[in-house]
Design an enzyme around this catalytic site. Structure first.
Site, short mmCIF file in Angstrom:
data_model
loop_
_atom_site.label_atom_id
_atom_site.label_comp_id
_atom_site.label_asym_id
_atom_site.label_seq_id
_atom_site.Cartn_x
_atom_site.Cartn_y
_atom_site.Cartn_z
N CYS A 136 33.88 0.80 -11.12
CA CYS A 136 34.99 1.68 -11.54
C CYS A 136 36.30 0.97 -11.28
CB CYS A 136 34.91 2.96 -10.70
SG CYS A 136 36.26 4.12 -10.94
N GLU B 65 46.60 1.80 -10.27
CA GLU B 65 47.74 2.44 -9.59
C GLU B 65 48.09 3.78 -10.23
OE1 GLU B 65 48.33 1.31 -6.80
OE2 GLU B 65 47.50 -0.70 -7.03
N HIS C 194 45.81 6.28 -8.74
CA HIS C 194 46.32 6.73 -7.43
C HIS C 194 47.46 7.73 -7.61
CE1 HIS C 194 43.90 4.37 -4.82
NE2 HIS C 194 44.48 3.20 -5.03
N CYS D 157 35.15 9.65 -11.67
CA CYS D 157 36.63 9.56 -11.62
C CYS D 157 37.24 10.09 -12.92
CB CYS D 157 37.09 8.14 -11.36
SG CYS D 157 36.81 7.59 -9.66
N CYS E 188 37.10 4.35 -5.03
CA CYS E 188 35.78 4.77 -5.49
C CYS E 188 34.82 3.60 -5.27
CB CYS E 188 35.89 5.11 -6.98
SG CYS E 188 34.33 5.41 -7.79
ZN ZN Z 1 43.99 1.23 -4.55
ZN ZN Z 2 35.21 5.93 -9.91
#
Ligand code: ZN
Ligand code: ZN
Length: 185
Positions: free
Chosen positions: A148, A134, A137, A170, A144
């Site tokens: 991950c 979270e 985000h 990421c 992704c």
């Molecule tokens: Zn999510």
């Molecule tokens: Zn990722």
């Protein structure tokens, strides 16, 4: 500068859970972040609990926490994650492990399901994954497909199968997003 992430117990969550999960979240968020535990705990209105489903309305809780912490939160820079003792749902999803409201700097995560078939250390591993996801985000990362923490998961099996850490792509994106925060002064 670092991005600060404040973990807030909601509706009776034992703050010691947050003390125990903090080192895991600190490790998985890695460079650029500082994770803090609030001993002040929030209580959300009864109206946010849906007794026909025995679940909290995650969107309502996020909106409530945004208002409550409006002087604390700064999107992309100072984030609040409410950790709710209970189960939550949002939109058409029959449950959510967590929900981030992008642009607000506020997310909530729900512990009840994370205890299923879990002893404490396994529960904490799951909780750290959900919090890390979270926060990803809130910083602007989408889902992704790699191995991950940002992989979408809507079952415990999917949650357990993904790692607690960001994949290299990421991670690189997150580092740039944190750097952007720095450059904004
Ligand atoms: Zn999510
Ligand atoms: Zn990722």
């Amino acid at each position: 500068m670092v991005v600060r992430v404040l973990l807030v117990p909601v509706n009776g969550l034992d703050v010691r859970i947050l003390d125990n999960v903090e080192p895991l979240v600190t490790e998985s968020l890695g460079r650029g972040f500082r994770v803090l535990v609030s001993v002040w705990s929030a209580t959300v209105p009864l109206a946010f609990y849906d007794f026909s489903r025995m679940q909290y309305r995650a969107e309502a809780i996020n909106a409530y926490l945004s208002e409550l912490f409006k002087d604390v939160v700064k999107p992309g820079r100072r984030l609040v994650v409410g950790v709710v003792e209970g189960d939550g749902y949002a939109d058409d999803l029959n449950f959510v492990f967590g929900l981030a409201t992008p642009g607000t700097g506020v997310a909530s995560v729900y512990t009840r399901r994370l205890w299923i078939d879990a002893h404490l250390s396994f529960f904490l591993e799951r909780l750290a994954k959900v919090i890390t996801h979270e926060v990803g985000h809130l910083m602007g990362l989408p889902h992704c497909r790699n191995n991950c923490v940002m992989r979408f998961s809507n079952s415990l099996a999917e949650l357990d199968a993904k790692p607690r850490f960001f994949c290299p792509s990421c991670r690189a994106r997150l580092d740039r997003l944190v750097l952007d925060v720095d450059n904004e002064g």
